[in-house]
Write a protein that holds these residues in place. Structure first.
Motif, PDB file in Angstrom:
ATOM      1  N   GLY A   1     -18.060 -19.764  33.312  1.00  0.00           N
ATOM      2  CA  GLY A   1     -19.007 -18.922  32.587  1.00  0.00           C
ATOM      3  C   GLY A   1     -19.995 -19.707  31.735  1.00  0.00           C
ATOM      4  O   GLY A   1     -20.829 -19.117  31.051  1.00  0.00           O
ATOM      5  N   LEU A   2     -19.912 -21.054  31.771  1.00  0.00           N
ATOM      6  CA  LEU A   2     -20.892 -21.851  31.028  1.00  0.00           C
ATOM      7  C   LEU A   2     -22.286 -21.695  31.639  1.00  0.00           C
ATOM      8  O   LEU A   2     -23.297 -21.734  30.935  1.00  0.00           O
ATOM      9  CB  LEU A   2     -20.498 -23.334  31.056  1.00  0.00           C
ATOM     10  N   TRP A   3     -22.329 -21.526  32.940  1.00  0.00           N
ATOM     11  CA  TRP A   3     -23.602 -21.374  33.660  1.00  0.00           C
ATOM     12  C   TRP A   3     -23.539 -20.079  34.458  1.00  0.00           C
ATOM     13  O   TRP A   3     -22.584 -19.827  35.183  1.00  0.00           O
ATOM     14  CB  TRP A   3     -23.817 -22.553  34.596  1.00  0.00           C
ATOM     15  N   VAL A   4     -24.563 -19.225  34.293  1.00  0.00           N
ATOM     16  CA  VAL A   4     -24.596 -17.941  34.995  1.00  0.00           C
ATOM     17  C   VAL A   4     -25.745 -17.954  35.993  1.00  0.00           C
ATOM     18  O   VAL A   4     -26.914 -17.857  35.607  1.00  0.00           O
ATOM     19  CB  VAL A   4     -24.762 -16.770  34.006  1.00  0.00           C
ATOM     20  N   PRO A   5     -25.457 -18.108  37.275  1.00  0.00           N
ATOM     21  CA  PRO A   5     -26.530 -18.133  38.283  1.00  0.00           C
ATOM     22  C   PRO A   5     -27.090 -16.733  38.544  1.00  0.00           C
ATOM     23  O   PRO A   5     -26.439 -15.732  38.275  1.00  0.00           O
ATOM     24  CB  PRO A   5     -25.822 -18.687  39.517  1.00  0.00           C
ATOM     25  N   ASN A   6     -28.299 -16.693  39.066  1.00  0.00           N
ATOM     26  CA  ASN A   6     -28.943 -15.431  39.468  1.00  0.00           C
ATOM     27  C   ASN A   6     -29.030 -14.432  38.325  1.00  0.00           C
ATOM     28  O   ASN A   6     -28.821 -13.239  38.504  1.00  0.00           O
ATOM     29  CB  ASN A   6     -28.203 -14.784  40.644  1.00  0.00           C
ATOM     30  N   ALA A   7     -29.270 -14.928  37.104  1.00  0.00           N
ATOM     31  CA  ALA A   7     -29.419 -14.038  35.954  1.00  0.00           C
ATOM     32  C   ALA A   7     -30.807 -14.204  35.369  1.00  0.00           C
ATOM     33  O   ALA A   7     -31.407 -15.263  35.443  1.00  0.00           O
ATOM     34  CB  ALA A   7     -28.368 -14.350  34.905  1.00  0.00           C
TER      35      ALA A   7
ATOM     36  N   SER B   1     -14.732 -31.784  29.893  1.00  0.00           N
ATOM     37  CA  SER B   1     -14.583 -32.647  31.071  1.00  0.00           C
ATOM     38  C   SER B   1     -15.927 -33.110  31.639  1.00  0.00           C
ATOM     39  O   SER B   1     -15.957 -33.952  32.525  1.00  0.00           O
ATOM     40  CB  SER B   1     -13.805 -31.899  32.154  1.00  0.00           C
ATOM     41  N   LEU B   2     -17.034 -32.547  31.131  1.00  0.00           N
ATOM     42  CA  LEU B   2     -18.367 -32.903  31.645  1.00  0.00           C
ATOM     43  C   LEU B   2     -18.767 -34.305  31.197  1.00  0.00           C
ATOM     44  O   LEU B   2     -18.356 -34.765  30.123  1.00  0.00           O
ATOM     45  CB  LEU B   2     -19.406 -31.905  31.147  1.00  0.00           C
ATOM     46  N   PRO B   3     -19.601 -34.994  31.993  1.00  0.00           N
ATOM     47  CA  PRO B   3     -20.157 -36.272  31.539  1.00  0.00           C
ATOM     48  C   PRO B   3     -20.988 -36.069  30.260  1.00  0.00           C
ATOM     49  O   PRO B   3     -21.491 -34.980  29.998  1.00  0.00           O
ATOM     50  CB  PRO B   3     -21.038 -36.710  32.711  1.00  0.00           C
ATOM     51  N   ALA B   4     -21.125 -37.132  29.499  1.00  0.00           N
ATOM     52  CA  ALA B   4     -21.810 -37.039  28.203  1.00  0.00           C
ATOM     53  C   ALA B   4     -23.235 -36.521  28.337  1.00  0.00           C
ATOM     54  O   ALA B   4     -23.715 -35.731  27.511  1.00  0.00           O
ATOM     55  CB  ALA B   4     -21.797 -38.397  27.507  1.00  0.00           C
ATOM     56  N   GLU B   5     -23.943 -36.941  29.422  1.00  0.00           N
ATOM     57  CA  GLU B   5     -25.342 -36.518  29.571  1.00  0.00           C
ATOM     58  C   GLU B   5     -25.445 -35.014  29.842  1.00  0.00           C
ATOM     59  O   GLU B   5     -26.382 -34.355  29.377  1.00  0.00           O
ATOM     60  CB  GLU B   5     -26.038 -37.318  30.683  1.00  0.00           C
ATOM     61  N   LEU B   6     -24.457 -34.465  30.583  1.00  0.00           N
ATOM     62  CA  LEU B   6     -24.480 -33.020  30.823  1.00  0.00           C
ATOM     63  C   LEU B   6     -24.080 -32.258  29.554  1.00  0.00           C
ATOM     64  O   LEU B   6     -24.636 -31.186  29.273  1.00  0.00           O
ATOM     65  CB  LEU B   6     -23.523 -32.660  31.957  1.00  0.00           C
ATOM     66  N   GLN B   7     -23.131 -32.782  28.796  1.00  0.00           N
ATOM     67  CA  GLN B   7     -22.762 -32.141  27.532  1.00  0.00           C
ATOM     68  C   GLN B   7     -23.972 -32.035  26.600  1.00  0.00           C
ATOM     69  O   GLN B   7     -24.156 -31.017  25.937  1.00  0.00           O
ATOM     70  CB  GLN B   7     -21.642 -32.943  26.842  1.00  0.00           C
TER      71      GLN B   7
ATOM     72  N   GLN C   1     -34.664 -27.683  31.279  1.00  0.00           N
ATOM     73  CA  GLN C   1     -35.398 -28.737  31.975  1.00  0.00           C
ATOM     74  C   GLN C   1     -34.618 -30.049  31.933  1.00  0.00           C
ATOM     75  O   GLN C   1     -34.556 -30.775  32.924  1.00  0.00           O
ATOM     76  CB  GLN C   1     -36.790 -28.925  31.325  1.00  0.00           C
ATOM     77  N   MET C   2     -34.020 -30.324  30.776  1.00  0.00           N
ATOM     78  CA  MET C   2     -33.205 -31.541  30.654  1.00  0.00           C
ATOM     79  C   MET C   2     -32.024 -31.479  31.600  1.00  0.00           C
ATOM     80  O   MET C   2     -31.648 -32.474  32.219  1.00  0.00           O
ATOM     81  CB  MET C   2     -32.714 -31.712  29.212  1.00  0.00           C
ATOM     82  N   LEU C   3     -31.425 -30.288  31.722  1.00  0.00           N
ATOM     83  CA  LEU C   3     -30.289 -30.112  32.624  1.00  0.00           C
ATOM     84  C   LEU C   3     -30.708 -30.363  34.062  1.00  0.00           C
ATOM     85  O   LEU C   3     -30.024 -31.047  34.817  1.00  0.00           O
ATOM     86  CB  LEU C   3     -29.721 -28.701  32.465  1.00  0.00           C
ATOM     87  N   GLN C   4     -31.890 -29.820  34.462  1.00  0.00           N
ATOM     88  CA  GLN C   4     -32.385 -30.022  35.831  1.00  0.00           C
ATOM     89  C   GLN C   4     -32.673 -31.493  36.105  1.00  0.00           C
ATOM     90  O   GLN C   4     -32.332 -32.019  37.168  1.00  0.00           O
ATOM     91  CB  GLN C   4     -33.646 -29.184  36.053  1.00  0.00           C
ATOM     92  N   ASP C   5     -33.271 -32.182  35.137  1.00  0.00           N
ATOM     93  CA  ASP C   5     -33.584 -33.606  35.313  1.00  0.00           C
ATOM     94  C   ASP C   5     -32.304 -34.424  35.415  1.00  0.00           C
ATOM     95  O   ASP C   5     -32.217 -35.353  36.224  1.00  0.00           O
ATOM     96  CB  ASP C   5     -34.432 -34.105  34.133  1.00  0.00           C
ATOM     97  N   THR C   6     -31.320 -34.089  34.612  1.00  0.00           N
ATOM     98  CA  THR C   6     -30.053 -34.835  34.624  1.00  0.00           C
ATOM     99  C   THR C   6     -29.330 -34.656  35.954  1.00  0.00           C
ATOM    100  O   THR C   6     -28.812 -35.617  36.523  1.00  0.00           O
ATOM    101  CB  THR C   6     -29.144 -34.361  33.471  1.00  0.00           C
ATOM    102  N   ILE C   7     -29.316 -33.433  36.473  1.00  0.00           N
ATOM    103  CA  ILE C   7     -28.633 -33.159  37.742  1.00  0.00           C
ATOM    104  C   ILE C   7     -29.319 -33.893  38.890  1.00  0.00           C
ATOM    105  O   ILE C   7     -28.668 -34.411  39.798  1.00  0.00           O
ATOM    106  CB  ILE C   7     -28.604 -31.644  38.005  1.00  0.00           C
TER     107      ILE C   7
ATOM    108  N   CYS D   1     -27.083 -31.741  27.411  1.00  0.00           N
ATOM    109  CA  CYS D   1     -27.971 -30.666  27.881  1.00  0.00           C
ATOM    110  C   CYS D   1     -27.488 -29.308  27.388  1.00  0.00           C
ATOM    111  O   CYS D   1     -28.285 -28.464  26.960  1.00  0.00           O
ATOM    112  CB  CYS D   1     -28.032 -30.664  29.411  1.00  0.00           C
ATOM    113  N   PHE D   2     -26.163 -29.088  27.455  1.00  0.00           N
ATOM    114  CA  PHE D   2     -25.633 -27.820  26.980  1.00  0.00           C
ATOM    115  C   PHE D   2     -25.695 -27.717  25.460  1.00  0.00           C
ATOM    116  O   PHE D   2     -25.857 -26.629  24.916  1.00  0.00           O
ATOM    117  CB  PHE D   2     -24.180 -27.648  27.463  1.00  0.00           C
ATOM    118  N   ASP D   3     -25.567 -28.864  24.775  1.00  0.00           N
ATOM    119  CA  ASP D   3     -25.634 -28.845  23.313  1.00  0.00           C
ATOM    120  C   ASP D   3     -27.011 -28.394  22.827  1.00  0.00           C
ATOM    121  O   ASP D   3     -27.125 -27.574  21.913  1.00  0.00           O
ATOM    122  CB  ASP D   3     -25.316 -30.225  22.739  1.00  0.00           C
ATOM    123  N   VAL D   4     -28.061 -28.947  23.452  1.00  0.00           N
ATOM    124  CA  VAL D   4     -29.433 -28.610  23.006  1.00  0.00           C
ATOM    125  C   VAL D   4     -29.975 -27.371  23.726  1.00  0.00           C
ATOM    126  O   VAL D   4     -31.059 -26.882  23.406  1.00  0.00           O
ATOM    127  CB  VAL D   4     -30.384 -29.808  23.218  1.00  0.00           C
ATOM    128  N   LYS D   5     -29.220 -26.911  24.775  1.00  0.00           N
ATOM    129  CA  LYS D   5     -29.618 -25.723  25.537  1.00  0.00           C
ATOM    130  C   LYS D   5     -31.018 -25.874  26.140  1.00  0.00           C
ATOM    131  O   LYS D   5     -31.862 -24.994  26.048  1.00  0.00           O
ATOM    132  CB  LYS D   5     -29.562 -24.469  24.648  1.00  0.00           C
TER     133      LYS D   5
END
Length: 383
Positions: free
Chosen positions: A341-347, A301-307, A316-322, A309-313
């Motif tokens: 569980g895709l994103w784990v904060p405070n870890a 369900s995520l937008p293509a640009e966020l997908q 920094q790309m994720l932060q820039d996209t957000i 970021c998760f694909d390449v892990k």
């Protein structure tokens, strides 16, 4: 005292009526006889049509009840809609059967009141067949039927399977003669379930073999029901009839066999589809994140640009996209990532931005940062 009223309604014989001298007596008698014979033939034809209609209605009702029984045995829960449809059809057929029987009863009364004549006076007076009629039994509860079936199968499963593997009429008849206890509903029910199990296991040829013997047993039971006798007392009649190559009976057997095999294939498909749905749901439950969301569904369900970021892990790309996204939309998607569980904060630690479709979640630390443009907060992580 002798009652002679039975002779009150007799048509005068053709050769006893007096006629006018100018009338050709022989022709008159011939015409009268022909007219009477035609009336009798018309009456007999009407009676045969009613008999045929009543028998056909009974056959359809028996077939409908048999389908209902197979459905209850195979898929008692998932086939509820189809079962309700069959129950409505059975009720309609019962009403039709009652209507046919009422018409037949009226015709019998009409026949009884018809006057006798020279063609109907002479009939067999003592021609009858005597059957050992099975007394009507009290209806068993579902629990009793289940217990009876289980006990029977535990005791005779080996013999039932042996019967299911036979093919020749003579072999089947001899085996049932040696094991008459197998001629019952429990054997037929076991063979039906076995056919579905074999089709699920993709043993198609073996399923068709057992299906043949299933229909043999069901035909014997139907014959016993129509004669109102114990099935063990009439199974030889079935084999006699089928072996004499009665074309209509043989065609009916073949048609029922093909229809039964098609129903078995349908039940097997339904069972496999149900098992697949249960497996997929079980796997989905295993994947659920801390917030009860499925990571696979959230990722899709995520937008293509966020997908990407998760694909390449790439954090920094994720932060820039957000930072380039609308703050409300960014917050919505990131919260769903956390709940799945895709994103784990405070870890601490880790080297990626997502755990993908079922992968272990990488530990990242969530920090708050003011968006330079609108002052809205968004989630950001660093390795």
């Amino acid at each position: 005292m002798v009652d002679y009223s039975v002779w009150d309604h007799i048509e005068v014989s053709d050769d006893e009526d007096e006629t006018h001298p100018n009338i050709d007596t022989a022709s008159l008698f011939r015409w009268r006889h022909q007219a009477r014979v035609e009336r009798m033939e018309q009456f007999q034809k009407e009676k045969e049509e009613l008999d045929k209609g009543c028998r056909e209605c009974k056959r359809k009702l028996a077939e409908c009840l048999k389908k209902m029984k197979e459905l209850e045995l195979a898929e008692p829960e998932s086939g509820r809609g189809e079962l309700e449809k069959l129950q409505a059809e059975a009720q309609q057929l019962r009403n039709e059967e009652k209507s046919w029987e009422n018409k037949l009863e009226e015709l019998r009364k009409k026949e009884k009141n018809m006057p006798w004549n020279v063609d109907t006076l002479s009939k067999d007076g003592f021609s009858k067949s005597v059957f050992n009629v099975k007394p009507e039994e009290k209806e068993e509860t579902e629990e009793q039927k289940e217990k009876k079936h289980k006990t029977f199968v535990e005791r005779y499963e080996k013999q039932i399977k042996h019967f299911g593997m036979l093919r020749r009429w003579d072999d089947s008849q001899k085996y049932l003669s040696d094991n008459p206890q197998l001629v019952c509903e429990e054997t037929a029910n076991y063979l039906v379930i076995w056919c579905i199990d074999l089709e699920v296991e993709e043993k198609h040829a073996l399923m068709e073999q057992v299906a043949h013997q299933t229909i043999v047993m069901q035909f014997i039971l139907e014959l016993a029901k129509s004669l109102k006798v114990d099935p063990r007392a009439c199974f030889r009649q079935f084999f006699t009839k089928i072996k004499t190559a009665d074309q209509q009976y043989l065609e009916g057997f073949t048609e029922e066999l093909e229809a039964f095999k098609e129903r078995v294939r349908g039940r097997a498909r339904a069972r496999l589809e149900k098992a697949l749905r249960e497996y997929e749901e079980e796997e989905r439950q295993k994947r659920l994140g801390p917030g009860g969301l499925d990571p696979v569904e959230v990722y899709e369900s995520l937008p293509a640009e966020l997908q990407k970021c998760f694909d390449v892990k790439d954090v920094q790309m994720l932060q820039d996209t957000i930072s380039k996204m609308d703050p409300t939309e960014a917050k919505y998607h990131m919260q769903r990532c956390i709940d799945s569980g895709l994103w784990v904060p405070n870890a601490k630690g880790g080297d990626g931005a997502e755990r993908g479709a079922g992968e272990a979640a990488p530990p990242y630390e969530e920090i708050k940062k003011e968006n330079g443009g609108g002052g809205a907060e968004h989630e950001e992580a660093k390795p």
